[in-house]
Design a protein around this motif. Structure first.
Motif, PDB file in Angstrom:
ATOM      1  N   MET A   1     -84.144 -29.274  33.028  1.00 56.54           N
ATOM      2  CA  MET A   1     -84.656 -30.085  34.144  1.00 56.54           C
ATOM      3  C   MET A   1     -85.350 -29.181  35.157  1.00 56.54           C
ATOM      4  N   LYS A   2     -86.616 -29.490  35.456  1.00 56.84           N
ATOM      5  CA  LYS A   2     -87.341 -28.737  36.475  1.00 56.84           C
ATOM      6  C   LYS A   2     -87.138 -29.416  37.829  1.00 56.84           C
ATOM      7  N   LYS A   3     -86.801 -28.609  38.819  1.00 56.85           N
ATOM      8  CA  LYS A   3     -86.611 -29.108  40.171  1.00 56.85           C
ATOM      9  C   LYS A   3     -87.880 -28.839  40.973  1.00 56.85           C
ATOM     10  N   LEU A   4     -88.448 -29.900  41.544  1.00 53.43           N
ATOM     11  CA  LEU A   4     -89.775 -29.824  42.139  1.00 53.43           C
ATOM     12  C   LEU A   4     -89.747 -29.863  43.661  1.00 53.43           C
ATOM     13  N   ALA A   5     -90.686 -29.135  44.248  1.00 56.59           N
ATOM     14  CA  ALA A   5     -91.070 -29.318  45.648  1.00 56.59           C
ATOM     15  C   ALA A   5     -92.474 -29.887  45.629  1.00 56.59           C
ATOM     16  N   ILE A   6     -92.701 -30.957  46.378  1.00 58.45           N
ATOM     17  CA  ILE A   6     -94.020 -31.596  46.401  1.00 58.45           C
ATOM     18  C   ILE A   6     -94.577 -31.501  47.820  1.00 58.45           C
ATOM     19  N   LEU A   7     -95.626 -30.710  47.974  1.00 58.94           N
ATOM     20  CA  LEU A   7     -96.308 -30.573  49.261  1.00 58.94           C
ATOM     21  C   LEU A   7     -97.415 -31.613  49.308  1.00 58.94           C
ATOM     22  N   GLY A   8     -97.270 -32.603  50.184  1.00 55.40           N
ATOM     23  CA  GLY A   8     -98.190 -33.735  50.205  1.00 55.40           C
ATOM     24  C   GLY A   8     -97.630 -34.887  49.390  1.00 55.40           C
ATOM     25  N   SER A   9     -96.348 -35.178  49.579  1.00 57.61           N
ATOM     26  CA  SER A   9     -95.656 -36.148  48.715  1.00 57.61           C
ATOM     27  C   SER A   9     -96.118 -37.581  48.917  1.00 57.61           C
ATOM     28  N   THR A  10     -96.738 -37.882  50.078  1.00 59.86           N
ATOM     29  CA  THR A  10     -97.175 -39.259  50.328  1.00 59.86           C
ATOM     30  C   THR A  10     -98.643 -39.486  49.987  1.00 59.86           C
ATOM     31  N   GLY A  11     -99.345 -38.435  49.576  1.00 59.32           N
ATOM     32  CA  GLY A  11    -100.744 -38.581  49.168  1.00 59.32           C
ATOM     33  C   GLY A  11    -100.859 -39.018  47.724  1.00 59.32           C
ATOM     34  N   SER A  12    -102.097 -39.114  47.236  1.00 60.00           N
ATOM     35  CA  SER A  12    -102.312 -39.644  45.887  1.00 60.00           C
ATOM     36  C   SER A  12    -101.724 -38.736  44.811  1.00 60.00           C
ATOM     37  N   ILE A  13    -101.898 -37.412  44.941  1.00 61.12           N
ATOM     38  CA  ILE A  13    -101.326 -36.494  43.956  1.00 61.12           C
ATOM     39  C   ILE A  13     -99.801 -36.509  44.047  1.00 61.12           C
ATOM     40  N   GLY A  14     -99.285 -36.534  45.269  1.00 62.50           N
ATOM     41  CA  GLY A  14     -97.841 -36.559  45.456  1.00 62.50           C
ATOM     42  C   GLY A  14     -97.202 -37.789  44.849  1.00 62.50           C
ATOM     43  N   THR A  15     -97.788 -38.961  45.108  1.00 63.37           N
ATOM     44  CA  THR A  15     -97.204 -40.193  44.562  1.00 63.37           C
ATOM     45  C   THR A  15     -97.373 -40.256  43.041  1.00 63.37           C
ATOM     46  N   SER A  16     -98.471 -39.692  42.518  1.00 62.55           N
ATOM     47  CA  SER A  16     -98.634 -39.626  41.063  1.00 62.55           C
ATOM     48  C   SER A  16     -97.590 -38.700  40.437  1.00 62.55           C
ATOM     49  N   THR A  17     -97.271 -37.602  41.136  1.00 61.57           N
ATOM     50  CA  THR A  17     -96.237 -36.692  40.647  1.00 61.57           C
ATOM     51  C   THR A  17     -94.884 -37.384  40.620  1.00 61.57           C
ATOM     52  N   LEU A  18     -94.593 -38.156  41.665  1.00 63.28           N
ATOM     53  CA  LEU A  18     -93.335 -38.907  41.696  1.00 63.28           C
ATOM     54  C   LEU A  18     -93.293 -39.954  40.589  1.00 63.28           C
ATOM     55  N   SER A  19     -94.463 -40.503  40.257  1.00 61.14           N
ATOM     56  CA  SER A  19     -94.535 -41.446  39.139  1.00 61.14           C
ATOM     57  C   SER A  19     -94.172 -40.759  37.822  1.00 61.14           C
ATOM     58  N   ILE A  20     -94.620 -39.520  37.657  1.00 62.58           N
ATOM     59  CA  ILE A  20     -94.257 -38.741  36.468  1.00 62.58           C
ATOM     60  C   ILE A  20     -92.745 -38.493  36.446  1.00 62.58           C
ATOM     61  N   CYS A  21     -92.181 -38.179  37.611  1.00 67.05           N
ATOM     62  CA  CYS A  21     -90.730 -37.961  37.696  1.00 67.05           C
ATOM     63  C   CYS A  21     -89.972 -39.225  37.301  1.00 67.05           C
ATOM     64  N   GLU A  22     -90.518 -40.370  37.681  1.00 70.01           N
ATOM     65  CA  GLU A  22     -89.888 -41.642  37.344  1.00 70.01           C
ATOM     66  C   GLU A  22     -89.963 -41.914  35.840  1.00 70.01           C
ATOM     67  N   SER A  23     -91.078 -41.519  35.227  1.00 66.44           N
ATOM     68  CA  SER A  23     -91.261 -41.739  33.790  1.00 66.44           C
ATOM     69  C   SER A  23     -90.454 -40.762  32.941  1.00 66.44           C
ATOM     70  N   PHE A  24     -90.176 -39.571  33.493  1.00 64.15           N
ATOM     71  CA  PHE A  24     -89.449 -38.537  32.748  1.00 64.15           C
ATOM     72  C   PHE A  24     -88.272 -38.015  33.587  1.00 64.15           C
ATOM     73  N   PRO A  25     -87.300 -38.886  33.879  1.00 66.76           N
ATOM     74  CA  PRO A  25     -86.202 -38.503  34.779  1.00 66.76           C
ATOM     75  C   PRO A  25     -85.326 -37.382  34.231  1.00 66.76           C
ATOM     76  N   ASP A  26     -85.326 -37.181  32.914  1.00 66.12           N
ATOM     77  CA  ASP A  26     -84.512 -36.116  32.339  1.00 66.12           C
ATOM     78  C   ASP A  26     -85.212 -34.762  32.392  1.00 66.12           C
TER      79      ASP A  26
END
Length: 396
Positions: free
Chosen positions: A1-26
């Motif tokens: 499991m990779k633990k992420l820091a997201i700089l700009g979490s509310t922007g388009s790249i940030g929310t897309s990254t969170l979408s990836i986290c949601e799709s691959f929670p493991d």
């Protein structure tokens, strides 16, 4: 499991990254977020993801966020703020991977700190490499840090470069949609309005990057970024106008072979590639990331017109000079784009302003991030003066 820091979490790249986290929670878990000024979005991300640390723009917003979290019964999240807070997020010891997606030079200090802390970086902030690429790349080499590009064009080049050695590369080709004005006659450029320039034919993006795409300055920044990332001189980084935006970039090797990366126009794909590297993750048909080859009926490529799009020419000139020229290019462009959107200057006033600022910029090479930020502020002040003197505009 990779633990992420997201700089700009509310922007388009940030929310897309969170979408990836949601799709691959493991596989991926966000444990540190930098959320800017969007208090509501920051609160929602806290309640959903329960990060260890979240940074927000100001002390006042941090106090409000702490209060809202307290009222929601959430006491486990450390709330920090400002540049120091963003650096805290980027350097949290438990973090394995930092997604750098804060727009502009605001994310520069945190990204540099993350590199020095030995974190793997997924880079979606092109201004970091444009303004401070020499320092960041040197630090990455010193600390053996991988910089994995998330911008679709550089991500495509990174994928194609896996087909050969750097010494075998003749040149790389960055593709550009050409923006909304690729077929517009030159005399009409003086009368282009902000509303027209904000209608990008392919991507939905923020205002500045959309205008930069219309002037081809965004492609100019990508040329500089590519020179840094792939250790190539400007002469080996070419731009090709490709209206379909299907081929995201190409690498031409010395034996004549050209490798191209083709995919859907969805930023989740390059984000997933960077997060998984050197692996590739199975994206199921339900993900929407698979490309339908039957839609490939036509691929057009042409050379950009540097007379109609002088911003690209200015970027090549700055790339050749390096140092403060690249800093000034980015800073002057940001001020000029804002002035255009506010109606103070014309569309062609953007490259005219940038050229004037570059003429007044030294060729010095900053030796620290502090010197980079000082040069950035000086270039912004110069751009405001140019606009005031040359165009009689009054900036808000």
């Amino acid at each position: 499991m990779k633990k992420l820091a997201i700089l700009g979490s509310t922007g388009s790249i940030g929310t897309s990254t969170l979408s990836i986290c949601e799709s691959f929670p493991d596989r991926y878990r966000p444990i540190a977020l930098a959320a800017g000024q969007n208090l509501d979005a920051a609160f929602e991300q806290c309640t959903k993801w329960r990060p260890q640390v979240i940074s927000i723009a100001t002390e006042e917003l941090a106090a409000k966020l702490r209060q809202r979290l307290k009222e929601a019964g959430i006491s486990s999240i450390e709330v920090v703020y400002g540049t120091a807070g963003t650096v805290r997020v980027a350097t949290l010891p438990e973090v394995d991977f930092v997604v750098s997606a804060i727009v502009g030079v605001a994310g520069l200090e945190a990204t540099y700190a993350a590199v020095k802390a030995g974190k793997t970086i997924g880079l979606a902030n092109k201004e970091c490499l444009v303004a401070a690429g020499e320092l960041i790349m040197a630090a990455a080499k010193e600390h053996n840090v991988a910089l994995l590009p998330i911008d679709s064009e550089h991500n495509a080049v990174h994928q194609c470069m896996r087909g050969g050695e750097t010494r075998e590369v003749r040149r790389i080709w960055l593709t550009a949609s050409g923006g909304p004005f690729r077929n517009t006659p030159a005399p009409a450029f003086e009368h282009i309005t902000p509303a027209q320039a904000l209608k990008h034919p392919t991507w939905v993006m923020g205002q500045r990057i959309t205008i930069d795409s219309a002037t081809l300055m965004n492609k100019g920044f990508e040329v500089i970024e590519a020179c840094r990332l792939f250790s190539l001189p400007p002469a080996q980084v070419r731009v090709s106008v490709h209206p379909q935006s299907t081929v995201h970039s190409m690498v031409e090797f010395i034996d004549g072979s050209i490798l191209a990366q083709i995919s859907v126009t969805d930023m989740r794909l390059p984000i997933l590639y960077a997060l998984a590297y050197p692996e590739r993750v199975d994206a199921t048909p339900a993900s929407g990331l698979q490309f339908d080859l039957t839609t490939l009926s036509q691929l057009d490529f042409s050379a950009p017109d540097l007379e109609r799009f002088p911003c690209l020419r200015l970027a090549y000139e700055a790339a050749a000079t390096g140092g403060e020229a690249c800093i000034a290019l980015n800073a002057a462009d940001e001020i000029a784009v804002a002035a255009f959107l506010e109606g103070h200057i014309s569309f062609l006033g953007i490259p005219r302003t940038i050229e004037k600022v570059l003429q007044q910029t030294s060729g010095r090479h900053p030796s620290s991030i502090r010197e980079v930020l000082e040069a950035d502020l000086a270039a912004r002040a110069c751009a405001r003066d140019v606009i005031s003197q040359q165009f009689s505009g009054v900036l808000r």
